[in-house]
Design a protein around this motif. Structure first.
Motif, PDB file in Angstrom:
ATOM      1  N   TYR A 296      17.423 -65.164 -28.958  1.00 22.03           N
ATOM      2  CA  TYR A 296      19.005 -65.117 -29.402  1.00 22.03           C
ATOM      3  C   TYR A 296      19.521 -63.582 -29.734  1.00 22.03           C
ATOM      4  O   TYR A 296      18.996 -62.951 -29.553  1.00 22.03           O
ATOM      5  N   ASP A 297      20.890 -63.707 -30.260  1.00 21.83           N
ATOM      6  CA  ASP A 297      21.278 -62.450 -30.296  1.00 21.83           C
ATOM      7  C   ASP A 297      21.314 -61.868 -31.699  1.00 21.83           C
ATOM      8  O   ASP A 297      22.069 -61.561 -32.462  1.00 21.83           O
ATOM      9  N   GLY A 298      19.983 -61.669 -32.010  1.00 14.83           N
ATOM     10  CA  GLY A 298      19.483 -61.226 -33.460  1.00 14.83           C
ATOM     11  C   GLY A 298      19.782 -59.694 -33.597  1.00 14.83           C
ATOM     12  O   GLY A 298      18.840 -59.137 -34.526  1.00 14.83           O
ATOM     13  N   ILE A 299      20.806 -59.309 -33.010  1.00 16.38           N
ATOM     14  CA  ILE A 299      20.937 -57.632 -33.443  1.00 16.38           C
ATOM     15  C   ILE A 299      22.416 -57.793 -33.953  1.00 16.38           C
ATOM     16  O   ILE A 299      23.427 -57.988 -33.103  1.00 16.38           O
ATOM     17  N   LEU A 300      22.730 -56.967 -34.935  1.00 16.58           N
ATOM     18  CA  LEU A 300      23.848 -57.002 -35.768  1.00 16.58           C
ATOM     19  C   LEU A 300      24.735 -55.682 -35.047  1.00 16.58           C
ATOM     20  O   LEU A 300      23.937 -54.794 -34.502  1.00 16.58           O
TER      21      LEU A 300
ATOM     22  N   HIS B 258      21.307 -53.237 -37.147  1.00 17.53           N
ATOM     23  CA  HIS B 258      20.204 -54.058 -37.860  1.00 17.53           C
ATOM     24  C   HIS B 258      19.592 -55.206 -36.778  1.00 17.53           C
ATOM     25  O   HIS B 258      20.296 -55.870 -36.240  1.00 17.53           O
ATOM     26  N   ILE B 259      18.576 -55.259 -36.761  1.00 14.51           N
ATOM     27  CA  ILE B 259      17.640 -56.371 -35.885  1.00 14.51           C
ATOM     28  C   ILE B 259      16.913 -56.841 -36.609  1.00 14.51           C
ATOM     29  O   ILE B 259      16.125 -56.688 -37.516  1.00 14.51           O
ATOM     30  N   ASP B 260      16.599 -58.281 -36.076  1.00 14.61           N
ATOM     31  CA  ASP B 260      16.189 -59.367 -36.940  1.00 14.61           C
ATOM     32  C   ASP B 260      14.543 -59.123 -36.757  1.00 14.61           C
ATOM     33  O   ASP B 260      14.120 -59.104 -35.430  1.00 14.61           O
ATOM     34  N   HIS B 261      13.781 -58.989 -37.581  1.00 15.28           N
ATOM     35  CA  HIS B 261      12.426 -58.596 -37.470  1.00 15.28           C
ATOM     36  C   HIS B 261      11.512 -59.686 -36.839  1.00 15.28           C
ATOM     37  O   HIS B 261      10.435 -59.594 -36.218  1.00 15.28           O
ATOM     38  N   LYS B 262      12.128 -60.958 -37.039  1.00 17.50           N
ATOM     39  CA  LYS B 262      11.643 -62.097 -36.399  1.00 17.50           C
ATOM     40  C   LYS B 262      11.989 -62.592 -34.886  1.00 17.50           C
ATOM     41  O   LYS B 262      11.760 -63.261 -34.555  1.00 17.50           O
ATOM     42  N   LEU B 263      12.720 -61.689 -34.471  1.00 14.98           N
ATOM     43  CA  LEU B 263      13.485 -61.874 -33.291  1.00 14.98           C
ATOM     44  C   LEU B 263      12.233 -61.917 -31.955  1.00 14.98           C
ATOM     45  O   LEU B 263      11.655 -60.750 -31.713  1.00 14.98           O
TER      46      LEU B 263
ATOM     47  N   MET C 141       3.582 -51.162 -34.638  1.00 14.66           N
ATOM     48  CA  MET C 141       2.900 -50.426 -33.575  1.00 14.66           C
ATOM     49  C   MET C 141       3.593 -49.143 -33.876  1.00 14.66           C
ATOM     50  O   MET C 141       2.822 -47.930 -33.609  1.00 14.66           O
ATOM     51  N   ASP C 142       4.853 -48.993 -33.801  1.00 13.13           N
ATOM     52  CA  ASP C 142       5.675 -47.758 -33.909  1.00 13.13           C
ATOM     53  C   ASP C 142       7.048 -47.951 -34.888  1.00 13.13           C
ATOM     54  O   ASP C 142       7.765 -48.240 -34.492  1.00 13.13           O
ATOM     55  N   PRO C 143       6.625 -47.495 -36.045  1.00 11.44           N
ATOM     56  CA  PRO C 143       7.774 -47.618 -37.051  1.00 11.44           C
ATOM     57  C   PRO C 143       8.947 -46.926 -36.683  1.00 11.44           C
ATOM     58  O   PRO C 143      10.030 -47.296 -37.227  1.00 11.44           O
ATOM     59  N   THR C 144       8.984 -45.833 -35.769  1.00 12.47           N
ATOM     60  CA  THR C 144      10.205 -45.196 -35.229  1.00 12.47           C
ATOM     61  C   THR C 144      11.257 -46.075 -34.591  1.00 12.47           C
ATOM     62  O   THR C 144      12.292 -45.537 -34.253  1.00 12.47           O
ATOM     63  N   ILE C 145      10.662 -47.091 -33.828  1.00 10.32           N
ATOM     64  CA  ILE C 145      11.343 -47.794 -32.752  1.00 10.32           C
ATOM     65  C   ILE C 145      12.518 -48.689 -33.390  1.00 10.32           C
ATOM     66  O   ILE C 145      13.465 -48.737 -32.594  1.00 10.32           O
ATOM     67  N   TYR C 146      12.628 -48.747 -34.678  1.00  7.98           N
ATOM     68  CA  TYR C 146      13.742 -49.473 -35.245  1.00  7.98           C
ATOM     69  C   TYR C 146      15.035 -48.477 -35.219  1.00  7.98           C
ATOM     70  O   TYR C 146      16.190 -48.906 -35.138  1.00  7.98           O
ATOM     71  N   GLN C 147      14.505 -47.134 -35.465  1.00  4.04           N
ATOM     72  CA  GLN C 147      16.043 -46.185 -35.480  1.00  4.04           C
ATOM     73  C   GLN C 147      16.045 -45.871 -33.893  1.00  4.04           C
ATOM     74  O   GLN C 147      17.057 -45.152 -33.447  1.00  4.04           O
ATOM     75  N   ARG C 148      15.085 -46.053 -33.089  1.00  8.33           N
ATOM     76  CA  ARG C 148      15.271 -45.428 -31.619  1.00  8.33           C
ATOM     77  C   ARG C 148      15.684 -46.553 -30.542  1.00  8.33           C
ATOM     78  O   ARG C 148      16.122 -46.020 -29.438  1.00  8.33           O
ATOM     79  N   PHE C 149      15.883 -47.584 -30.857  1.00  9.76           N
ATOM     80  CA  PHE C 149      16.262 -48.530 -29.840  1.00  9.76           C
ATOM     81  C   PHE C 149      17.484 -48.496 -29.357  1.00  9.76           C
ATOM     82  O   PHE C 149      18.357 -48.112 -30.379  1.00  9.76           O
TER      83      PHE C 149
END
Length: 493
Positions: free
Chosen positions: A124-128, A132-137, A302-310
């Motif tokens: 689904y469109d779990g990115i605001l 912010h991205i839904d961690h359960k997406l 696996m890579d904590p930085t991916i939240y800031q980098r996508f």
């Protein structure tokens, strides 16, 4: 900046895999019509088989090439005129979601550098809008394109060249329907089951060793993209089948053949299990086997930085690409049983697979045999292209010429009865987006068709919902193989 994260491998302490997620991109999914699977069907015409046998005898090549199949492919096999429901249904196309493309790099134990391009879509469109991205997406993998980097010495120093290794489609079930696969290995295993049944009387269902996917067995089947090119699919089936049959004849009295599975020698498919990153991702999610679905939380673990980098793009192909701006957002419905719909399905599947095979992420071209009615010669005009392979200008020019040559030989001539049927088409391929086809064929009025390429494994022609249809296809294939093998002279090898 990309962070390297180390994943411990207790069973192999002397080597530690290091994965680098170089990029993760999301794009909003465009509008689409529901998609239908059209399984390969063997509608064998004796004239086509006789022509093929004559060509094999004349060429003495010992193998069936797409060139030898010119004008006879549709007399042996073609996609079903009837379309069957898939997970890409009304609910799917009405749900807002994103497609994604992720590039991952790692170095294996031998020092070889590998790249994986992982393509699919979200649940689904779990990115605001704020990022912010839904961690359960959940992310559903459609296919993985694998390359490796070769280093060559040149007069100007070492040159790094990225080469294509494999393109793997991930086939799995997301609804309550049983789906059977018709890869070459599956049909050959069905033939073997039928042989056992005829010899022993054991029901074929018990002997069947083909691939069934449904949500209950969590089975994942890997298929090479070439299986969606009808001429290459049939070429592989017939060539490998004849070789296997001949090998079986030669070793009929050999004890070793009793434990020798010919499918392992002649019908090898790439596997999602060979993609180290997907395997590790599945392990971290708690699965004992490879799964083509993962949550963003596992990726972030696996890579904590991916939240800031996508990267989230809120634009469509029509805005980014001037060529696409001249095309309709969504094409004709795919539920038709007419010849033009079946032809459009076959063409668009084959074109996408051919582009993927030669490393193109995007490829726009026109093709026609109506430029000069007096000389029905196929012409191909490349409009634009983009490749994930790092090739020089000369090599890229050669790749374009190979694509044009293979398209004419393996697709165009087969779909036009060796050029005798008039056809004019325009195709805009996007491996991780929407692919569009404009088609004029055999006097039918021109029509646009569109498919969600990033979900193509759900409506591949190697899929079938009918177990009996798979058995019938294997039976007809076996008859064709027997005819071709018997027609070969002793000098076949």
């Amino acid at each position: 900046m990309s962070q390297i994260f180390n994943l411990q491998q207790p069973m192999v302490p002397q080597f530690q895999t290091e994965f680098v997620i170089e990029k993760l991109e999301y794009f909003p999914v465009a509008k689409h019509n529901p998609m239908y699977m059209r399984p390969y069907m063997f509608n064998v015409q004796q004239e086509a088989v006789s022509t093929l046998a004559d060509r094999l005898d004349e060429s003495k090549a010992g193998r069936v090439t797409p060139g030898i199949l010119q004008g006879v492919t549709s007399g042996i096999i073609q996609p079903s005129a009837v379309g069957y429901d898939t997970v890409i249904n009304n609910d799917w196309v009405s749900t807002r979601r994103y497609l994604f493309m992720m590039k991952v790099r790692h170095t294996d134990f031998s020092g070889m550098e590998h790249n994986n391009y992982i393509i699919g879509y979200t649940e689904y469109d779990g990115i605001l809008p704020n990022g912010h991205i839904d961690h359960k997406l959940s992310h559903y993998i459609n296919n993985v394109i694998s390359t490796y980097v070769a280093v060559h010495p040149t007069p100007f120093g070492l040159q790094r060249v990225e080469k294509l290794h494999s393109t793997v489609d991930a086939v799995y079930s997301m609804n309550q329907t049983d789906v059977y696969t018709q890869r070459p290995v599956d049909l050959y295993q069905e033939i073997a089951a039928q042989d056992v049944m005829n010899f022993s009387g054991i029901p074929a269902d018990i002997c069947y060793a083909g691939s069934l996917v449904n949500p209950f067995n969590n089975n994942v089947v890997s298929s090479t993209s070439e299986n969606s090119i009808t001429s290459e699919y049939l070429s592989k089936l017939l060539t490998s089948g004849m070789h296997a049959a001949r090998s079986k004849e030669v070793h009929m009295n050999s004890y070793s053949m009793g434990n020798d599975d010919p499918t392992e020698k002649f019908f090898v498919e790439p596997s999602l299990n060979d993609v180290a990153f997907i395997k590790r991702l599945s392990q971290m999610a708690g699965y004992k086997t490879v799964r083509p679905v993962f949550e963003f939380a596992t990726l972030q673990h696996m890579d904590p930085t991916i939240y800031q980098r996508f990267t989230l793009y809120n634009i469509t192909d029509e805005i980014r690409d001037p060529l696409m701006a001249q095309t309709p957002e969504v094409g004709e419905y795919w539920n038709g049983r007419d010849m033009i719909t079946t032809k459009a399905y076959s063409l668009i599947e084959s074109c996408v697979s051919l582009a993927s095979k030669y490393g193109f992420t995007k490829f726009s071209f026109q093709a026609t045999n109506t430029d000069n009615p007096a000389i029905p010669k196929a012409s191909v005009y490349v409009l634009s292209f983009k490749s994930f392979l790092s090739l020089g200008e000369q090599d890229m020019h050669m790749m374009l010429e190979i694509f044009k040559e293979k398209f004419i030989l393996e697709i165009f001539l087969g779909e036009t009865n060796a050029g005798r049927v008039p056809m004019n088409m325009e195709c805009h391929i996007n491996i991780h987006g929407t692919t569009k086809l404009y088609l004029e064929w055999a006097g039918y009025p021109g029509t646009w068709y569109t498919i969600p390429t990033f979900a193509g494994s759900s409506f591949s022609p190697i899929l079938s919902i009918d177990r009996n249809a798979v058995s019938a296809s294997a039976h007809q294939l076996n008859n064709v193989l027997n005819t071709l093998v018997q027609a070969q002279q002793p000098s076949f090898y």
